[in-house]
Design a protein around this motif. Sequence first.
Motif, PDB file in Angstrom:
ATOM      1  N   VAL A 135       0.518  -1.130   0.047  1.00  8.63           N
ATOM      2  CA  VAL A 135      -0.075   0.099   0.069  1.00  8.63           C
ATOM      3  C   VAL A 135       0.765   1.419  -0.071  1.00  8.63           C
ATOM      4  N   MET A 136       1.995   1.396   0.950  1.00  9.30           N
ATOM      5  CA  MET A 136       2.771   2.522   0.913  1.00  9.30           C
ATOM      6  C   MET A 136       4.074   2.254  -0.016  1.00  9.30           C
TER       7      MET A 136
ATOM      8  N   SER B  52       0.480   5.317  -4.535  1.00  7.15           N
ATOM      9  CA  SER B  52       0.146   4.345  -3.855  1.00  7.15           C
ATOM     10  C   SER B  52      -0.632   2.956  -4.231  1.00  7.15           C
TER      11      SER B  52
ATOM     12  N   THR C 163       0.048  -4.226   3.852  1.00  9.59           N
ATOM     13  CA  THR C 163      -0.180  -3.141   4.590  1.00  9.59           C
ATOM     14  C   THR C 163       0.201  -3.253   5.829  1.00  9.59           C
TER      15      THR C 163
END
Length: 227
Positions: free
Chosen positions: A53-54, A59, A80
């Motif tokens: 996710v990051m 993103s 995540t």
Amino acid sequence: MPKILIVEDEPAMQMGLKDNLEFEGYTVETADDGNNGLEMILTNVYDLVLLDVMLPNMSGFDVCKSVRSKQIGTPIILLTAKGEEIDKVLGLELGADDYITKPFGVRELLARIKAILRRSQAGNEVRGHQLTIGRLALDFESYVAHEGELEVKLSHKEFEILNYLFNHRNQVVSRYDLLEDIWGYEEQPTTRTVDNFIVRLRQKVETNPNSPKTIITVHGSGYKLIL
């Protein structure tokens, strides 16, 4: 063997995932930021994507949204470090098939991958046949939907939900049934996820979404597809 793309910017995590998946016999490719990951998904065919996710530049949520907007149904598992429910719900609503929260065990990840690949490769009862549900003519083999001559865009998850409802047509299906059988969760994050998908599907299927006649709510129980 299935081909998996890992989109992960942490070198140690990326290498560890790659080594473990290759040890299991999978073919593995990698990308280290969102832009590269998206480009690889759009230009190659994968059986599954592990998507952090990051990520730098773009993103994982945005990558997932872009992939689904192109009607690419490749299964996506989000990786995540965030444990908040809202992040999980957002990922699912954008079209992810599953999520796993860091830190996680390799065994758990492999089990999730195998479960999703098994469901994906098994297909489903109505694939290869065109069906009419409400206003839509649906082809579950090609993931294409039409209303008359106009193509209507549905996400992979929306097709899966309609397929599941069709296979249980004229029966009450609970929100928990959908979460367990479509998303495969042992612990469902929230039934609101299902409700939001049903609202969007009604906008595409029903003649009057405010007075549904095809996907109806059975209060206190769930939903029923009437055909």
